[in-house]
Write a protein that holds these residues in place. Structure first.
Motif, mmCIF file in Angstrom:
data_model
loop_
_atom_site.group_PDB
_atom_site.id
_atom_site.type_symbol
_atom_site.label_atom_id
_atom_site.label_comp_id
_atom_site.label_asym_id
_atom_site.label_seq_id
_atom_site.Cartn_x
_atom_site.Cartn_y
_atom_site.Cartn_z
ATOM 1 N N ILE A 163 0.868 -1.183 0.000
ATOM 2 C CA ILE A 163 0.000 0.000 0.000
ATOM 3 C C ILE A 163 0.903 1.230 0.000
ATOM 4 C CG2 ILE A 163 -1.952 1.167 1.100
ATOM 5 C CD1 ILE A 163 -2.616 -1.366 2.557
ATOM 6 N N PRO A 164 1.423 1.638 -1.173
ATOM 7 C CA PRO A 164 2.353 2.772 -1.218
ATOM 8 C C PRO A 164 1.714 4.047 -0.686
ATOM 9 C CG PRO A 164 2.323 1.580 -3.313
ATOM 10 C CD PRO A 164 1.176 1.062 -2.499
ATOM 11 N N VAL A 184 -5.009 -6.926 3.189
ATOM 12 C CA VAL A 184 -3.597 -6.652 2.883
ATOM 13 C C VAL A 184 -2.752 -6.847 4.131
ATOM 14 C CG1 VAL A 184 -1.948 -4.883 2.165
ATOM 15 C CG2 VAL A 184 -4.141 -5.071 0.995
ATOM 16 N N PHE A 185 -3.258 -6.395 5.269
ATOM 17 C CA PHE A 185 -2.538 -6.529 6.529
ATOM 18 C C PHE A 185 -2.326 -8.007 6.865
ATOM 19 C CE2 PHE A 185 -1.634 -6.071 11.041
ATOM 20 C CZ PHE A 185 -0.970 -4.865 11.107
ATOM 21 N N LEU A 186 -3.339 -8.828 6.663
ATOM 22 C CA LEU A 186 -3.209 -10.265 6.917
ATOM 23 C C LEU A 186 -2.174 -10.893 5.999
ATOM 24 C CD1 LEU A 186 -6.976 -11.237 7.350
ATOM 25 C CD2 LEU A 186 -5.221 -11.304 9.123
ATOM 26 N N SER A 187 -2.198 -10.509 4.726
ATOM 27 C CA SER A 187 -1.227 -11.027 3.769
ATOM 28 C C SER A 187 0.188 -10.612 4.162
ATOM 29 C CB SER A 187 -1.562 -10.520 2.364
ATOM 30 O OG SER A 187 -0.696 -11.077 1.402
ATOM 31 N N TYR A 238 -2.118 -18.112 -0.436
ATOM 32 C CA TYR A 238 -2.897 -17.062 -1.080
ATOM 33 C C TYR A 238 -2.147 -15.732 -1.034
ATOM 34 C CZ TYR A 238 -6.971 -20.182 -0.649
ATOM 35 O OH TYR A 238 -7.843 -21.238 -0.741
ATOM 36 N N PHE A 239 -2.543 -14.831 -1.903
ATOM 37 C CA PHE A 239 -2.098 -13.436 -1.810
ATOM 38 C C PHE A 239 -3.306 -12.556 -2.081
ATOM 39 C CE2 PHE A 239 -1.935 -14.363 -6.288
ATOM 40 C CZ PHE A 239 -2.208 -13.154 -6.944
ATOM 41 N N PHE A 240 -3.240 -11.308 -1.589
ATOM 42 C CA PHE A 240 -4.356 -10.394 -1.807
ATOM 43 C C PHE A 240 -4.015 -9.449 -2.945
ATOM 44 C CE2 PHE A 240 -7.050 -6.681 -1.015
ATOM 45 C CZ PHE A 240 -8.289 -7.303 -0.902
ATOM 46 N N SER A 245 -9.085 -6.311 -5.431
ATOM 47 C CA SER A 245 -9.573 -6.460 -4.047
ATOM 48 C C SER A 245 -10.085 -7.867 -3.792
ATOM 49 C CB SER A 245 -10.673 -5.426 -3.742
ATOM 50 O OG SER A 245 -10.117 -4.143 -3.627
ATOM 51 N N GLU A 246 -9.271 -8.849 -4.189
ATOM 52 C CA GLU A 246 -9.647 -10.246 -3.993
ATOM 53 C C GLU A 246 -8.459 -11.053 -3.500
ATOM 54 O OE1 GLU A 246 -13.042 -11.303 -7.325
ATOM 55 O OE2 GLU A 246 -10.930 -11.300 -7.957
ATOM 56 N N TRP A 247 -8.783 -12.063 -2.667
ATOM 57 C CA TRP A 247 -7.796 -13.081 -2.347
ATOM 58 C C TRP A 247 -7.689 -14.026 -3.553
ATOM 59 C CZ3 TRP A 247 -4.719 -13.150 1.840
ATOM 60 C CH2 TRP A 247 -5.110 -12.446 2.982
ATOM 61 N N LYS A 248 -6.461 -14.380 -3.911
ATOM 62 C CA LYS A 248 -6.257 -15.317 -5.011
ATOM 63 C C LYS A 248 -5.241 -16.376 -4.589
ATOM 64 C CE LYS A 248 -7.299 -12.069 -8.759
ATOM 65 N NZ LYS A 248 -6.786 -11.391 -9.976
#
Length: 398
Positions: A163-164, A184-187, A238-240, A245-248
Motif C-alpha cells: 500500500i504505497p 492486505v494486513f493479513l497477507s 494465497y495473496f491479496f 480487491s480479492e484473495w487469489k
C-alpha cells in the motif's frame, strides 16, 4: 580512521567546547580495543604507530555499542561505565508509532493502528515467548534468530510495498475499504511475522491468525475481502490482489512453462508456486528499495529464482551486479566490487549512472570465514552500508 575522527572532533570544537561523542558500533575485537585502554583511563592519551601522541579533550567522549563483552578484557571493562539495555524495555512500539505517523492519510493511520493492536502483540507473544491466549505453549521455530523489532520492521516495509504512501493525494490505501486494508494486513503478516517460521510453525501460526481474525471462510480459489480463504491449507497459499480487491490462490498466478530452445540450460526455470511467491516478494522489495535475504537448504532454487527475476528487469534503467561469496572473500573485496560499479557524483556521494538503479545479488552470503573474534567482516561491511548508507574510503589517506 579513529585518529581522523578524533582529530576532527577535537579541533572543530576546541574553541566552542561543544560536546562530541564518538560511537563505536559493532563487535568488540581485542586487536583494536586493547589499544584504546590508554585513551579510556585518566591519561586520555592515544599513541599512534609513528610515535605521535594524541590527547582526548574533556568535551569528547567515547561510546561503545556492543551485543556482548565476550572478547573484552577486564582491563577494558573496568575503564568503561556499563549500561545494559534490555530489549524488553524499548521494544517495537516507538518504531511502529513513527512509521504510522509518517503515513499521510489519517484514515490509514487509524486503520493500521487498529489492526496492529488486534494482531501483532498476540502473534509476537506466540512466536517469541510461547504464549497463546494466556497459556504457555511451545515457541514456534524460526530459520534464523530474530527479534520482535525486526519482525515489526519487516511488516512495515511490506505494507509500504503493498500500500504505497503517495502523499496527501493518497495512495492505494486512500481508496481501499477497511476490509480490503485488513486483507492486505493479513497477507503482510504472513510474509513478515510468518516469513522466518519453519514449515510446521507456519501451520500453527496460520491457525492462530485465523482465530484472531474471526472472519467467515471461503472455500474457493478466489475470495472477496472480508473473508478468510480456506480452500488451501494455509494463508501462505494465497495473496491479496489490491487491483481487484480479492484473495487469489498462488496456483492461479503460476505461469505455464513455455520451452524456449534458444535458452541456455542454466537459465531454465519451471515456474512453481514457491518460485512465483518468492518472485512476487523480491519484486516488491526491489520496488521500495529494501534488501531481502532468501534463506533455505541447498538446492531449493534460491539462486535460480533471483537470477530469473534479474533477467526480467529493465536493463535501460537498472544495472546488475553479481557477487559470489566464498570462504576467502574479504570486506575489501566486497567494497572494491561495489566501488567499481558506481561513479562519483559529488565529493562524498557515489552511485550508478544518472537515471539508473544498481541491483546487487550476493550469492552464498554465509560463506565468508569467521575470524578469531567471531566476526564475518564482509557481513559487517554490508551492515554498515545498509544502516548508514555509506562506507569509508580505504583507497586514500583518511
Amino acid at each position: 580512521l579513529y585518529t581522523t575522527v578524533t582529530t576532527e572532533a577535537v579541533v572543530s570544537t576546541q574553541s566552542t567546547g561543544e560536546r562530541r561523542y564518538i560511537l563505536f558500533d559493532g563487535d568488540v575485537d581485542a586487536l583494536w580495543v586493547e589499544n584504546m585502554n590508554s585513551v579510556m583511563d585518566d591519561n586520555k592519551l592515544l599513541t599512534l604507530a609513528n610515535g605521535e601522541r594524541m590527547r582526548l579533550q574533556s568535551h569528547v567522549a567515547l561510546l561503545f555499542e556492543v551485543s556482548d563483552l565476550q572478547y573484552a578484557s577486564p582491563a577494558t571493562v573496568s575503564r568503561c561505565g556499563m549500561v545494559y539495555v534490555d530489549p524488553k524495555n524499548l521494544r517495537y512500539e516507538p518504531y511502529w508509532n513513527k512509521w504510522v505517523n509518517n503515513r499521510s492519510i489519517k484514515m490509514e493511520q487509524e486503520e493500521f493502528n487498529r489492526l496492529f493492536e488486534k494482531y501483532v502483540p498476540p502473534l509476537l507473544e506466540y512466536i517469541l515467548e510461547g504464549v497463546m491466549a494466556g497459556k504457555n505453549v511451545p515457541k514456534l521455530g524460526t530459520i534464523v534468530p530474530i527479534s520482535d523489532l525486526r519482525l515489526v520492521t519487516q511488516l512495515s516495509v511490506l505494507l509500504d510495498a503493498l500500500i504505497p504512501d503517495l502523499g496527501e493525494t493518497g495512495g492505494a490505501g486512500s481508496t481501499m475499504s477497511p476490509s480490503a486494508i485488513e486483507a492486505v494486513f493479513l497477507s503482510a503478516l504472513c510474509f513478515s511475522l510468518g516469513g522466518p517460521l519453519l514449515e510446521d510453525g507456519r501451520i500453527k501460526f496460520d491457525d492462530y491468525l485465523k482465530s484472531i481474525a474471526a472472519m467467515g471462510t471461503c472455500q474457493a480459489d478466489t475470495c472477496s475481502a472480508g473473508e478468510i480463504p480456506a480452500g488451501k491449507p494455509t494463508l501462505f497459499d494465497y495473496f491479496f490482489d489490491t487491483e481487484t480487491s480479492e484473495w487469489k490462490a498462488w496456483s492461479l498466478a503460476v505461469e505455464p512453462y513455455i520451452h524456449d530452445p534458444e535458452r541456455l540450460f542454466t537459465e531454465i526455470l519451471v515456474p512453481t508456486i514457491d518460485t512465483t511467491r518468492a518472485t512476487w516478494l523480491i519484486e516488491h522489495m526491489v520496488r521500495v528499495r529494501k534488501p531481502i535475504v532468501l534463506v533455505g537448504e541447498t538446492g531449493t532454487s534460491k539462486t535460480a529464482t533471483i537470477q530469473n527475476v534479474l533477467r526480467g528487469v529493465d536493463r535501460e534503467s537498472n544495472l546488475i551486479l553479481n557477487i559470489n561469496f566464498s570462504s576467502r572473500t574479504t570486506s575489501l573485496d566486497i567494497q572494491r566490487n561495489l566501488e567499481s560499479n558506481v561513479e562519483k557524483r559529488t565529493k562524498d556521494s557515489f552511485g550508478p549512472p544518472a537515471g539508473k538503479k544498481l541491483l546487487v545479488f550476493m550469492d552464498d552470503m554465509n560463506m565468508p570465514m569467521v575470524d578469531t573474534y567471531g566476526t564475518q567482516q564482509p557481513i559487517e561491511l554490508l551492515k554498515l552500508l545498509s544502516e548508514k548508507g555509506g562506507m569509508y574510503d580505504r583507497g586514500k589517506d583518511m
